[in-house]
Structure formats: structure tokens, C-alpha cells
Write a protein that holds these residues in place. Structure first.
Motif, PDB file in Angstrom:
ATOM      1  N   THR A 169      76.552 -31.242 -47.771  1.00 23.17           N
ATOM      2  CA  THR A 169      77.574 -30.200 -47.859  1.00 23.17           C
ATOM      3  C   THR A 169      76.947 -28.813 -47.890  1.00 23.17           C
ATOM      4  O   THR A 169      77.439 -27.879 -47.244  1.00 23.17           O
ATOM      5  CB  THR A 169      78.430 -30.414 -49.122  1.00 23.17           C
ATOM      6  N   ALA A 170      75.838 -28.663 -48.618  1.00 19.30           N
ATOM      7  CA  ALA A 170      75.195 -27.356 -48.715  1.00 19.30           C
ATOM      8  C   ALA A 170      74.536 -26.941 -47.404  1.00 19.30           C
ATOM      9  O   ALA A 170      74.519 -25.747 -47.064  1.00 19.30           O
ATOM     10  CB  ALA A 170      74.153 -27.381 -49.838  1.00 19.30           C
ATOM     11  N   SER A 171      74.012 -27.880 -46.632  1.00 18.18           N
ATOM     12  CA  SER A 171      73.265 -27.549 -45.425  1.00 18.18           C
ATOM     13  C   SER A 171      74.123 -27.492 -44.175  1.00 18.18           C
ATOM     14  O   SER A 171      73.887 -26.673 -43.284  1.00 18.18           O
ATOM     15  CB  SER A 171      72.126 -28.560 -45.214  1.00 18.18           C
TER      16      SER A 171
ATOM     17  N   GLY B 255      77.730 -27.577 -44.222  1.00 18.10           N
ATOM     18  CA  GLY B 255      79.074 -27.093 -44.459  1.00 18.10           C
ATOM     19  C   GLY B 255      79.999 -28.119 -45.077  1.00 18.10           C
ATOM     20  O   GLY B 255      79.755 -29.321 -45.008  1.00 18.10           O
TER      21      GLY B 255
ATOM     22  N   GLU C 291      78.509 -27.401 -39.555  1.00 23.56           N
ATOM     23  CA  GLU C 291      78.155 -26.005 -39.333  1.00 23.56           C
ATOM     24  C   GLU C 291      76.874 -25.731 -40.114  1.00 23.56           C
ATOM     25  O   GLU C 291      76.812 -26.002 -41.308  1.00 23.56           O
ATOM     26  CB  GLU C 291      79.277 -25.069 -39.806  1.00 23.56           C
ATOM     27  N   ILE C 292      75.878 -25.210 -39.438  1.00 25.77           N
ATOM     28  CA  ILE C 292      74.571 -25.031 -40.068  1.00 25.77           C
ATOM     29  C   ILE C 292      74.631 -23.889 -41.076  1.00 25.77           C
ATOM     30  O   ILE C 292      74.948 -22.755 -40.739  1.00 25.77           O
ATOM     31  CB  ILE C 292      73.495 -24.768 -39.007  1.00 25.77           C
ATOM     32  N   HIS C 293      74.332 -24.216 -42.345  1.00 28.58           N
ATOM     33  CA  HIS C 293      74.283 -23.232 -43.420  1.00 28.58           C
ATOM     34  C   HIS C 293      72.905 -23.218 -44.086  1.00 28.58           C
ATOM     35  O   HIS C 293      72.785 -22.723 -45.204  1.00 28.58           O
ATOM     36  CB  HIS C 293      75.346 -23.544 -44.472  1.00 28.58           C
ATOM     37  N   SER C 294      71.915 -23.754 -43.429  1.00 24.89           N
ATOM     38  CA  SER C 294      70.583 -23.867 -44.032  1.00 24.89           C
ATOM     39  C   SER C 294      69.536 -23.354 -43.051  1.00 24.89           C
ATOM     40  O   SER C 294      69.667 -23.512 -41.830  1.00 24.89           O
ATOM     41  CB  SER C 294      70.278 -25.326 -44.398  1.00 24.89           C
ATOM     42  N   ASN C 295      68.521 -22.721 -43.613  1.00 20.26           N
ATOM     43  CA  ASN C 295      67.407 -22.248 -42.781  1.00 20.26           C
ATOM     44  C   ASN C 295      66.495 -23.384 -42.348  1.00 20.26           C
ATOM     45  O   ASN C 295      65.603 -23.178 -41.520  1.00 20.26           O
ATOM     46  CB  ASN C 295      66.591 -21.202 -43.543  1.00 20.26           C
TER      47      ASN C 295
END
Length: 284
Positions: free
Chosen positions: A208-210, A212, A248-252
Motif C-alpha cells: 500500500t505504501a509503495s 498506492g 500507482e508508484i509512490h516509492s523511490n
């Protein structure tokens, strides 16, 4: 035989051993399993247990999610299957009793003529031209628009959009991510896990964090389906299904993602990684 409070309780035994050595217990069920492998199965009798102080491990603990989208369409029949079904249809129609249309339809009614038209079409498909009941079709309303089927090939298939979940409707698709590191390798989403919570919970939170919160995910089980075991790293694989939404990418850590069938996964990952995950993915 006298009973023991630790009989058939390896977790309690390990807890007592660690407390006796003055070391803090570890919370995770899977970490207990790892320590049990080291302390009971793998370690020689005189070899000390791995340190569990402050919840640390002598290796990197990782969790991987094998996120799959189930097939949306039934598989197209092969040539032999099509010929078998056609033969069975001819055999069934040749041996079955005639349908009593006069009992169910009023003579000369629209429903009777519609049924006769459909029956004639089915007879022609089964036996060829020259079979079927003759009827006038000009004044029968057409159901062509209502019965029109959607194509099995979608726009995502035509454009080869690997980010779209609507592609490859007959196949199982798997989520692969591309690492943002210099190597740029493709693999299943993987994260480092701590020792304070179960791995199946940790991998859900990391997903979920990475990628979305807009994905409806069903974890198939709490137990891992496989483990990739090396000296420096132990990676546990968990199986899940996506029921809706999109990542959806939310992580570097990730640069790109793709939904790929099994043979496409083989083309993207490195050979050593594929050798390990090949048996985890079904052929469908």
C-alpha cells in the motif's frame, strides 16, 4: 510419561532458551521458524544460537508479493476441442426428440416464427445448408445489436500496453516492478521486513505504501508459498490476487511496473531469478 510445559511447543522452548541467555525474544512467527531452523536443524550441537538482541537477525529478511490477476475469459478452444464439440452437437441433435413447438407457441405467432428462424440457423450450423425449417424472416425483428459479442482482443492488446489490466484476457497476469537502482532489474515487489510483526501483514502495508491504496487485494494465505534462501538474504514469497483498481508508484525504490503473462515474465527477469520462480507460476 510425565507431561512438560514445553512438549510440542518449539516456540515456547526457544523463548525459554533466549531468556535464559539474557536475550530479548523475537515477536514474529516466521522469525521463530527461522531461529528454529538454525537452533534445531541446521546448527551443530555446540554452535551458539544467532543473536536475537533488539530483534536483529544475522541476515536480511525480505518479503515478496506474487500479485496475480486471474483470467477474465475462458480459453479459446483448440482445433481438436472445436471438432469434438461440433461432433457432439451433431450427435445430440440427430438423436434428440423433436421439440414440441406447437405446445409452447401459438400457431403463426411471432414467437413461433422467431423460434423457427433460430432453429433453422442452428440446424444449418450443425448439418450445413439444406437443413432446418423454412420460414419467412423479413418481418421478424432483428436481435443482432443485442446479441453482438465484444471482441476478445482489447485496445490494450492492440497497443501492447503492459500497464493495463485488461490485456491478455485469457491468461493470468503477474505484477512486476522495475528497480530504480542502476541495475534496473525486473522482479516481484520486494521489501525488507522487520521482526515486530508477521510477514504477511508487513508485505500488505509495504504494498500500500509503495504502490498506492487504489488496489483491492486479497491475500490468499498467511503462510509463504516459497522462500529464496541465501547466506545474506532470506526472501519469503506470499501469494495474492488483485480484485480491482490499479497500482500507482509512490516509492523511490520502483521506476516502472507491468502486468505480464508467464512467458513475458521470463523475458523480463534475469535467468537465476526465473529458475527459482518458474515453478510458482501456473501455465494458464
Amino acid at each position: 510419561m510425565p507431561s512438560s510445559p514445553y512438549m510440542c511447543r518449539p516456540k515456547a522452548i526457544l523463548q525459554a532458551i533466549l531468556q535464559g541467555r539474557g536475550e530479548a525474544p523475537v515477536a514474529s512467527h516466521y522469525t521463530y521458524s527461522l531461529f528454529r531452523r538454525y537452533s534445531v536443524s541446521a546448527s551443530p550441537p555446540n554452535e551458539p544460537l544467532p543473536s536475537a538482541s533488539n530483534g536483529s537477525l544475522p541476515f536480511t529478511l525480505q518479503a515478496t508479493i506474487v500479485l496475480a490477476r486471474a483470467p477474465l475469459l475462458t480459453a479459446s478452444p483448440k482445433k481438436f476441442e472445436s471438432e469434438y464439440y461440433a461432433y457432439q452437437a451433431r450427435l445430440h441433435r440427430a438423436l434428440s426428440q423433436p421439440f414440441p413447438a406447437d405446445f409452447y407457441f401459438k400457431k403463426g405467432s411471432l414467437l413461433e416464427r422467431r423460434f423457427n428462424a433460430e432453429e433453422r440457423a442452428r440446424e444449418q450450423v450443425t448439418f450445413g445448408d439444406g437443413f432446418g425449417i423454412s420460414t419467412k424472416l423479413d418481418d421478424i425483428p432483428s436481435d443482432e445489436e443485442a446479441l453482438r459479442l465484444q471482441p476478445r482482443e482489447t485496445d490494450a492488446d492492440k497497443t501492447n500496453n503492459v500497464r493495463d489490466l485488461n490485456r491478455q484476457g485469457e491468461r493470468t497476469l503477474y505484477l512486476l516492478v522495475k528497480s530504480s537502482k542502476a541495475s534496473g532489474t525486473w522482479e516481484f515487489p520486494t521489501w525488507e521486513a522487520g521482526t515486530t510483526q508477521p510477514l504477511h501483514t508487513s508485505v500488505q502495508e509495504a504494498l500500500t505504501a509503495s504502490l498506492g491504496p487504489n488496489m483491492n487485494i486479497w491475500m490468499i494465505g498467511r503462510q509463504p508459498i516459497d522462500v529464496l534462501d541465501t547466506d545474506a538474504r532470506k526472501t519469503f514469497f506470499f501469494k495474492a490476487r488483485i480484485l480491482g483498481g490499479k497500482p500507482e508508484i509512490h516509492s523511490n525504490s520502483f521506476e516502472d511496473f507491468a502486468w505480464l503473462a508467464k512467458e513475458e515474465v521470463q523475458d523480463h527477469v534475469n535467468p537465476a531469478y526465473w529458475t527459482h520462480i518458474d515453478s510458482l507460476l501456473p501455465r494458464v
